[in-house]
Design an enzyme around this catalytic site. Structure first.
Site, short mmCIF file in Angstrom:
data_model
loop_
_atom_site.label_atom_id
_atom_site.label_comp_id
_atom_site.label_asym_id
_atom_site.label_seq_id
_atom_site.Cartn_x
_atom_site.Cartn_y
_atom_site.Cartn_z
N TYR A 150 10.78 51.31 33.69
CA TYR A 150 10.12 50.48 32.67
C TYR A 150 10.30 48.98 32.92
O TYR A 150 9.70 48.17 32.23
CB TYR A 150 10.70 50.79 31.28
CG TYR A 150 10.51 52.21 30.84
CD1 TYR A 150 9.25 52.68 30.47
CD2 TYR A 150 11.58 53.09 30.77
CE1 TYR A 150 9.07 53.99 30.06
CE2 TYR A 150 11.41 54.41 30.36
CZ TYR A 150 10.16 54.85 30.00
OH TYR A 150 9.97 56.14 29.59
N HIS A 198 5.74 46.01 27.89
CA HIS A 198 6.59 46.31 26.73
C HIS A 198 8.00 45.75 26.92
O HIS A 198 8.76 45.66 25.97
CB HIS A 198 6.66 47.83 26.55
CG HIS A 198 6.47 48.29 25.14
ND1 HIS A 198 5.92 47.54 24.13
CD2 HIS A 198 6.77 49.50 24.55
CE1 HIS A 198 5.89 48.24 23.00
NE2 HIS A 198 6.40 49.43 23.23
N ASN A 245 11.07 52.06 20.26
CA ASN A 245 10.69 52.49 18.91
C ASN A 245 11.86 52.68 17.96
O ASN A 245 11.66 52.82 16.75
CB ASN A 245 9.87 53.78 18.97
CG ASN A 245 8.53 53.56 19.66
OD1 ASN A 245 8.18 52.42 19.99
ND2 ASN A 245 7.80 54.62 19.89
N ASN A 252 6.07 49.41 16.82
CA ASN A 252 7.12 50.32 16.37
C ASN A 252 8.53 49.75 16.52
O ASN A 252 9.43 50.09 15.75
CB ASN A 252 7.01 51.66 17.08
CG ASN A 252 5.78 52.44 16.61
OD1 ASN A 252 5.40 52.35 15.45
ND2 ASN A 252 5.16 53.16 17.50
#
Length: 195
Positions: free
Chosen positions: A24, A29, A76, A122
């Protein structure tokens, strides 16, 4: 009250939001993690594991005590570790800054604000559930997905090669905005950095 008996001002808790793991690392994000990493470099601190399920680095930024955090629970559910750190260091929500990606702002544009809704984000929803709405946000624009691309797929993709050319500059500017927010207050920081 004399200088020596007044309580020390509360440190600032600066939470860069993102997802843990190398797969990631370059995602849109994860821009909050990128800014947190740069701030850690600036204060000469290393991130270490903390019992709150976050990586934490402590030091002084522009003369102020700061606790940098990267929640390790996935975006989240960022509120759990951030809330635990807020309680552990006795930092009120009005001394918490969340750095996060924002779809409704063009790529590289910054917006600083305090409070407000989560706009379908979120990570912010989780923070607000834990801290209330009174924390600061440094919103880093990543733009909208092209065509009919799914929003989740878009934010979990790496920045494009074109975007990456300017990414370091924008991350640097976001770190400057965090410093300004701490030293100059929200209004002056907004005047200098809001795109």
């Amino acid at each position: 009250m004399s200088e020596s008996t007044s309580p020390a001002p509360s440190p600032w808790l600066i939470a860069g939001l993102g997802n843990p793991g190398p797969q990631y690392a370059g995602n849109r994000h994860n821009v909050g993690f990128m800014v947190a990493d740069l701030l850690a470099d600036r204060i000469g601190a290393r991130f270490k594991a903390h019992k709150s399920r976050a990586m934490v680095a402590e030091g002084r930024l522009a003369g102020h005590r700061v606790v940098l955090a990267k929640p390790m629970t996935y975006m989240n559910v960022s509120g759990g570790p951030t809330g635990a750190l807020s309680a552990f260091y006795k930092i009120p929500a009005e001394h918490v800054i969340a750095i996060h990606d924002e779809l409704d702002i063009d790529y590289g544009v910054l917006r600083l604000k305090r409070g407000g809704g989560d706009n379908g984000h979120n990570g912010l929803k989780s923070l607000t559930a834990t801290l209330g709405r009174d924390y600061y946000r440094v919103r880093f624009g990543v733009g909208r997905p092209p065509g009919r691309m799914d929003v989740a797929a878009f934010v979990l993709k790496d920045f494009s090669s074109t975007e990456r050319k300017e990414l370091d500059y924008f991350v640097d500017r976001a770190a400057d905005a965090v410093e300004s927010l701490i030293t100059d207050g929200l209004e002056r920081a907004q005047g200098a950095f809001n795109g």
